[in-house]
Design an enzyme around this catalytic site. Structure first.
Site, PDB file in Angstrom:
ATOM      1  N   CYS A   1      -4.444  -7.074  -6.571  1.00 48.55           N
ATOM      2  CA  CYS A   1      -3.251  -6.451  -7.133  1.00 48.55           C
ATOM      3  C   CYS A   1      -3.133  -4.983  -6.744  1.00 48.55           C
ATOM      4  O   CYS A   1      -2.029  -4.454  -6.637  1.00 48.55           O
ATOM      5  CB  CYS A   1      -3.262  -6.608  -8.647  1.00 48.55           C
ATOM      6  SG  CYS A   1      -2.988  -8.320  -9.188  1.00 48.55           S
TER       7      CYS A   1
ATOM      8  N   GLU B   1     -12.075  -5.186  -4.126  1.00 42.71           N
ATOM      9  CA  GLU B   1     -10.892  -4.525  -4.671  1.00 42.71           C
ATOM     10  C   GLU B   1     -11.368  -3.414  -5.591  1.00 42.71           C
ATOM     11  O   GLU B   1     -12.336  -3.592  -6.342  1.00 42.71           O
ATOM     12  CB  GLU B   1     -10.019  -5.498  -5.456  1.00 42.71           C
ATOM     13  CG  GLU B   1      -8.815  -4.822  -6.106  1.00 42.71           C
ATOM     14  CD  GLU B   1      -7.886  -5.780  -6.836  1.00 42.71           C
ATOM     15  OE1 GLU B   1      -6.809  -5.335  -7.260  1.00 42.71           O
ATOM     16  OE2 GLU B   1      -8.237  -6.964  -6.972  1.00 42.71           O
TER      17      GLU B   1
ATOM     18  N   ASN C   1      -0.543 -10.916  -1.232  1.00 44.04           N
ATOM     19  CA  ASN C   1      -1.588 -11.199  -2.213  1.00 44.04           C
ATOM     20  C   ASN C   1      -0.986 -11.915  -3.412  1.00 44.04           C
ATOM     21  O   ASN C   1      -0.239 -11.305  -4.175  1.00 44.04           O
ATOM     22  CB  ASN C   1      -2.248  -9.900  -2.688  1.00 44.04           C
ATOM     23  CG  ASN C   1      -3.152 -10.144  -3.887  1.00 44.04           C
ATOM     24  OD1 ASN C   1      -4.222 -10.728  -3.762  1.00 44.04           O
ATOM     25  ND2 ASN C   1      -2.727  -9.711  -5.068  1.00 44.04           N
ATOM     26  N   GLU C   2      -1.272 -13.180  -3.536  1.00 44.84           N
ATOM     27  CA  GLU C   2      -0.824 -14.023  -4.659  1.00 44.84           C
ATOM     28  C   GLU C   2       0.567 -13.660  -5.181  1.00 44.84           C
ATOM     29  O   GLU C   2       0.821 -13.555  -6.384  1.00 44.84           O
ATOM     30  CB  GLU C   2      -1.854 -14.024  -5.800  1.00 44.84           C
ATOM     31  CG  GLU C   2      -2.145 -12.724  -6.480  1.00 44.84           C
ATOM     32  CD  GLU C   2      -3.144 -12.875  -7.628  1.00 44.84           C
ATOM     33  OE1 GLU C   2      -2.939 -12.224  -8.670  1.00 44.84           O
ATOM     34  OE2 GLU C   2      -4.121 -13.633  -7.490  1.00 44.84           O
TER      35      GLU C   2
END
Length: 599
Positions: free
Chosen positions: A235, A27, A366-367
């Site tokens: 994120c 990321e 994503n989460e």
């Protein structure tokens, strides 16, 4: 003090485990991309920095204007008739009395090495309001004191944008660092106006021929022997609000046509490293690509938009979801399609990769907060992928925390009820060392008929790096024992540039000169380099009170025939193991250390 314990291997307790357990997750956080993996030494070379990226940035940030006494020049940023619409800003340098210069200081200065060749490129033109037919420009690498250590002249001779390229070689035959905080200088030596955009400077040295990547960082990651790589987030993937969701199509094609974006972590993404480069990187490492796309909602931590709505902001409007889903399907076509019949596959071929990338899996979400907005869009995407490409593994998500998080519970409920569309789910957790030591049975009781587990983000967080690594290693021994249900794992975050940390801890730290592997990196390397497809159960004769401080795992690689015993000893004393069951062997491991032994 040395304790002698017995490790008994059970040859009858052999079972198949995943061959893809050990991977990496990239990321762009903590300047991992631009300023890190991205080999380009120029910062803000496209003049697209702005206050959306950082409150004190402008289009000219990280450029210095040099006008000697007796000279006169004006510098501006314009948008009329740019090189590319997605990157509309460019610099205009009007010299009324020469010379005048622009200098780019890169990320905390540029490092130049003896014997290295640096490839420079820039788009340039003579401004339409300038009468000159040819204007010379001197391109130079300068040292800490402003002295040129390599330079070349180029000539701008057109009113149309043209890409100028030149190479500069630093004298010397070794790889020694000549300059620690140098810069790139462009000197305009004749009166006239030159427009300038997309300035780049890359060292020619690569790792294994992989262009545009910083070789020492790539080598450190390749040494982990990852079986897969998840990208581009995190994120950063679902972004700071609906307008900041990562769209893969904006990161492929010619560099000038890629759309830059601000980063949820507080800086700028040029997209010089995009999906095409990530897929090439995977191919170079022998790792399966695991691209992850947003599940139709932005990060639940997003700040309020212009309507005052924060969080998931209602998600992508339903009227726009068909196009978003088509974009997801187009990614698979771009990666695997035939250039003769697919425009997306032709784009891949035109970029230099006519053969398919053989994409086998894709991540959705994503989460995410498991809201109604999320669930509706998430299932729409997952169903569409499996219906058109049933062979593609779909990896979903179960929120940002482990059990007993409500998102985890609801995410798993969705996955079990929709396992026709969801093959695996991505779990995330960051905990103190004690949590890992006290949850060694975490995956023992998982349903073997449910979707598989991808442990996509995890790390031990504490003040002592050795304690963190040992706790992670013991956890990984137990993950390996459950390698029939846990399909993949990846530590996070992967990279962090000194002085730009968004998160702690990280696996690898670096500056412009050096790469420093953490204790967690060493643990990951041990598991990645000694992986198997068969797990052999074992029992330790340790007292119950001490068992949670020692992890063991025995695996066999059926291709090579090698069998390895991994031991992680978090106790402060040396252990001597007598291993029985697969040929007797005596091994010794120091306190607070990890080691692997071939049986």
């Amino acid at each position: 003090m040395t304790d002698t314990i017995i490790a008994t291997l059970n040859k009858a307790g052999v079972r198949n485990i995943s061959t893809d357990l050990w991977g990496i997750f990239f990321e762009d956080i903590s300047y991992s991309g631009d300023g890190g993996l991205n080999a380009d030494l120029v910062q803000n070379g496209a003049f697209e920095y702005n206050r959306a990226d950082s409150s004190d940035w402008s289009n000219y940030s990280f450029w210095r204007k040099i006008v000697p006494a007796g000279s006169f020049a004006a510098f501006d940023v314009l948008t009329d008739n740019p090189v590319a619409e997605e990157n509309p800003h460019y610099a205009s340098v009007e010299v009324e009395q020469a010379p005048a210069s622009l200098e780019n200081i890169g990320w905390d200065g540029m490092v130049f090495r003896a014997g290295e060749t640096y490839d420079f490129s820039a788009w340039m033109r003579i401004s339409s309001n300038c009468e000159a037919s040819a204007l010379p420009v001197t391109v130079a690498l300068i040292d800490d004191d402003g002295n040129a250590i390599a330079e070349q002249d180029i000539t701008v001779d057109s009113n149309d944008w043209r890409k100028q390229e030149v190479s500069l070689t630093v004298s010397g035959e070794s790889n020694a660092i000549v300059v620690h905080e140098g810069a790139l200088r462009l000197t305009f030596t004749t009166e006239g106006t030159v427009d300038l955009d997309f300035v780049t400077l890359e060292p020619r040295t690569t790792y294994n021929g992989l262009k545009h990547f910083r070789p020492d960082l790539v080598k450190a990651l390749a040494d982990l022997q990852p079986r897969f790589m998840r990208f581009p987030g995190g994120c950063m993937l679902h972004g700071q609000g609906l307008k900041n969701i990562y769209h893969w199509k904006e990161s492929v094609g010619p560099q000038k046509d890629r759309k830059p974006a601000y980063n949820i972590w507080g800086y700028h993404q040029t997209r010089q490293l995009g999906f095409y480069e990530y897929f090439q990187w995977c191919e170079d490492m022998g790792a399966e690509p695991l691209p992850v796309l947003a599940a139709g909602v932005p990060c639940q931590n997003s700040v309020a938009d212009e309507r005052g709505v924060a969080g998931q902001q209602g998600g992508i409007p339903m009227s726009e979801m068909p196009q978003y889903i088509q974009d997801v399907l187009d990614l698979i076509e771009w990666a695997n399609g035939d250039p003769a019949t697919s425009k997306w596959a032709k784009m891949r071929a035109d970029a230099g990769h006519p053969a398919p990338f053989n994409l086998k899996m894709i991540g959705i979400g994503n989460e995410d907060l498991i809201s109604t907005d999320f669930e509706q869009r998430y299932l729409m995407i997952c169903k569409a992928v499996k219906q058109k490409y049933p062979q593609i593994e779909v990896v979903g998500t179960v929120g940002p925390f482990h059990l007993p998080s409500s998102d985890y519970i609801e995410g798993w409920k969705i996955a079990r009820e929709n396992k026709r569309w969801i093959d695996a789910v991505d779990e995330h957790y960051y905990e103190q060392p004690g949590w890992f030591l006290n949850h060694q049975d975490y995956y023992d009781h998982y349903d073997r008929k449910a979707p598989k587990v991808y442990l996509g983000e995890y790390a031990s967080r504490g003040a002592n790096a050795v304690d963190n690594a040992l706790a992670e290693g013991i956890h990984l021994c137990n993950v390996e024992r459950n390698g029939d249900v846990v399909e993949m794992t990846s530590y996070a975050p992967l990279l962090c540039k000194d002085g730009y940390s968004n998160w702690q801890p990280d696996m690898i730290y670096f500056d412009n000169n050096n790469v420093r592997a953490s204790e967690s990196y060493k643990m990951q390397k041990m598991f990645g380099q000694h992986a198997g497809d068969l797990y052999i159960s074992s029992v330790l004769s340790l007292p119950d009170a001490l068992k949670k401080y020692v992890g063991t795992s025995v695996v066999k690689d059926s291709k090579s025939g090698k069998t390895w015993l991994k031991v992680v000893n978090a106790l402060p004393r040396t252990l001597k193991l007598s291993v029985f069951g697969l040929g007797n062997k005596q091994v010794t491991i120091a306190g607070r250390s990890a080691q692997v032994f071939e049986l």
